[in-house]
Each structure stands twice: as C-alpha cells, then as structure tokens.
Design an enzyme around this catalytic site. Sequence first.
Site, short mmCIF file in Angstrom:
data_model
loop_
_atom_site.label_atom_id
_atom_site.label_comp_id
_atom_site.label_asym_id
_atom_site.label_seq_id
_atom_site.Cartn_x
_atom_site.Cartn_y
_atom_site.Cartn_z
N TYR A 157 9.63 0.73 7.10
CA TYR A 157 8.49 1.38 6.42
C TYR A 157 8.40 0.89 4.97
O TYR A 157 7.33 0.79 4.40
CB TYR A 157 8.59 2.90 6.51
N LYS A 164 3.66 6.22 -0.37
CA LYS A 164 3.44 7.61 0.08
C LYS A 164 4.08 8.60 -0.89
O LYS A 164 3.56 9.69 -1.09
CB LYS A 164 3.99 7.82 1.49
#
Length: 264
Positions: A157, A164
């Site tokens: 990720y 995020k």
Amino acid sequence: MNLLKNKNILIVGVANKHSIASGIAESMAENGANIALTYQNDRLKENVTKLGESWGVDTFIPCDVASDDEIKDAFSTLSSSWDGVDAVIHAVGFAPREELDGDFLDATSREGFSIAHDISSYSFIGLAKAAKPFMAGRQGSLLTLSYLGSQMTMPNYNVMGLAKASLEASVRYLAVSMGKHGHRVNAISAGPIKTLAASGVKNFRKMLSYNASRTPIERNITTREVGDAATFLSSDMASGISGEILYVDGGFNTTAMGSLEEET
Ligand code: NAD
Ligand code: 0WE
C-alpha cells in the site's frame, strides 16, 4: 427510507458499477437524494452516464480533480440546475502503479509521493474550497473514503498509506474550518473491496480472503454497506458527528489475532 429527501448531493468517484461511489449513489438515490455525478474524463463519460441514469440521475459533469479550474467549473455547472449543495462525496484515490508494488523505500519516489498526495488528499481540500460558497445557509456535509493503511502498514500500500494519513488529518482540520459555517466533515475507512482501483493490485484476491477470515463478521464488506453508512453520515441523523473516521470494515481494525480459526 428517505433520509436524504430534498438534499442535493455531488458524488465524485464513480468509474463503473463496482466503484464504492456507485454503492453510495445507489443508497443515496433510494433515500431520496438529488444526485449529480462527476466523471474523470471522456473515456468514462458514457459508462458513468448509463449507470447514473439507472439511479435516476440526470446531471453529469466532467471533473479531473488534478485541476482547480475543472473543480471550479463543476460547481458553476451545478449552480445552473441547483440552488445549492448539501453534501459532497469524495471517493477518489490514485498513486502511480509502480508505487504500490514492493518494498516501501525502494518503490517510493518524490514524483509518486507528490501525485498520490495531490490526487488522494489535496483534492478533498480543493473540493471543499469550491463547494463552500454553494453550501452557504445549509447544514452541509463533506465525506471522503480512507483505508486502514493510513494507521498501520499493509504490504504494497506504500505511499497511499501516507496519503490516507494526510487525508484523515485533513478531515479533522476541515471539520474545524467548515464547522464555523455549520457544516460537518467525516471519512469512512472501508474494508478492502474488489474495485477498479483494486484490480491493478498484486495478490488482491489473496488479501480479500485473508481479510475475510480475520474479520469479526467473517466476510468482506460490500460497496452498498459503505453506501448506507455514507447515507447516514450525510443525513441529519448524523448532525452530531464531525471530524470522525468511521470504520466500515466488519470490525477488522479492532482485532489483532482474529479467532484463531482461520486457515491462511
Ligand atoms: P474506483 O477505481 O472505482 O474509484 C476511484 C475513482 O477515482 C475512479 O472513479 C477514478 O475515475 C477516480 N479518479 C482517479 N483519479 C482521478 C482524478 N485525477 N480526477 C477525478 N477522479 C479521479 O475504486 P474505489 O475502490 O471505489 O475507490 C474509491 C475510494 O475508496 C478511493 O479513495 C479509495 O482509496 C477508497 N478505498 C477503497 C478501498 C478498496 O478496497 N477498494 C478500501 C478503502 C478505501
Ligand atoms: O485505496 C485503495 C486503492 C489505491 C490505489 C490503487 C491503484 C491501483 C492501480 C491507488 N492508485 C492505484 N493506481 C493504479 O495504477 N485501496 C484501499 C484498495 C487497495 O489498494 C491496495 C491495497 C488495497 C486494499 C494496494 C496495495 C495493497 C493493498
């Protein structure tokens, strides 16, 4: 239910029927919202229009969130059919594919970092700036989509986790800014779902089965379940909730050892 009756809601992030934004649009349409959809580019226009029409949507606006001009134009187009906006849904995230493959330090570049943060985090602030004048006099709501990779490492990720984390911090700062004007700002942190954005990701199917086996509800969540939570957060039922990150992940984030009954 009719939780969003008479509310004008702009949804950014529909690409196809699998998009989280599509689960949100479907739930919001069933709850009586007036919906407008944006699409990223001409390639997606026809698909998004067809899908939108199936939910009774009649307003479709191009908007690449990399461009402040396109964001501004989207709201001026909207103002010709609506007298104001009650809610904006931001369901957009992007990093160059190479950033999401392999060791974090090896994979992360200055350019990839910049793109990921621009498209996945700044764009929410850009939308808030442009939406604000059209939300005047309403008790408006802004909502974005995040992922647990902002709080904990996830293989591959990588720089999206940083973007995020930035997005979630912006929810808190925007909640203060917009709160002065009577508006709320929140995020949903969704569990993994096989969408277009996920389809480019190595071993995503393996991740989904790992995730389901370690989730209290013993399955993965659906885009419609995210949609129903989005409907709630955008409705007057959630008038006391702002600056919040609501997990719609079947409880995955609350457990460290699952039930010891999973296979993988
Ligand atoms: P998706 O591919 O269906 O949606 C992503 C959308 O972002 C697409 O509609 C795409 O057109 C849009 N987009 C990308 N760059 C853009 C740009 N420059 N301008 C305008 N639009 C742009 O995938 P999704 O999984 O539905 O993603 C929606 C949101 O949900 C993202 O923020 C994603 O990070 C988040 N999320 C996804 C998952 C998951 O597992 N799928 C889990 C948690 C959070
Ligand atoms: O936020 C996301 C999607 C993020 C994403 C995915 C892609 C793939 C294709 C952003 N940009 C791109 N760019 C591409 O070119 N998710 C939460 C879904 C997701 O993506 C992952 C995950 C999960 C979960 C990537 C690696 C590991 C796990």
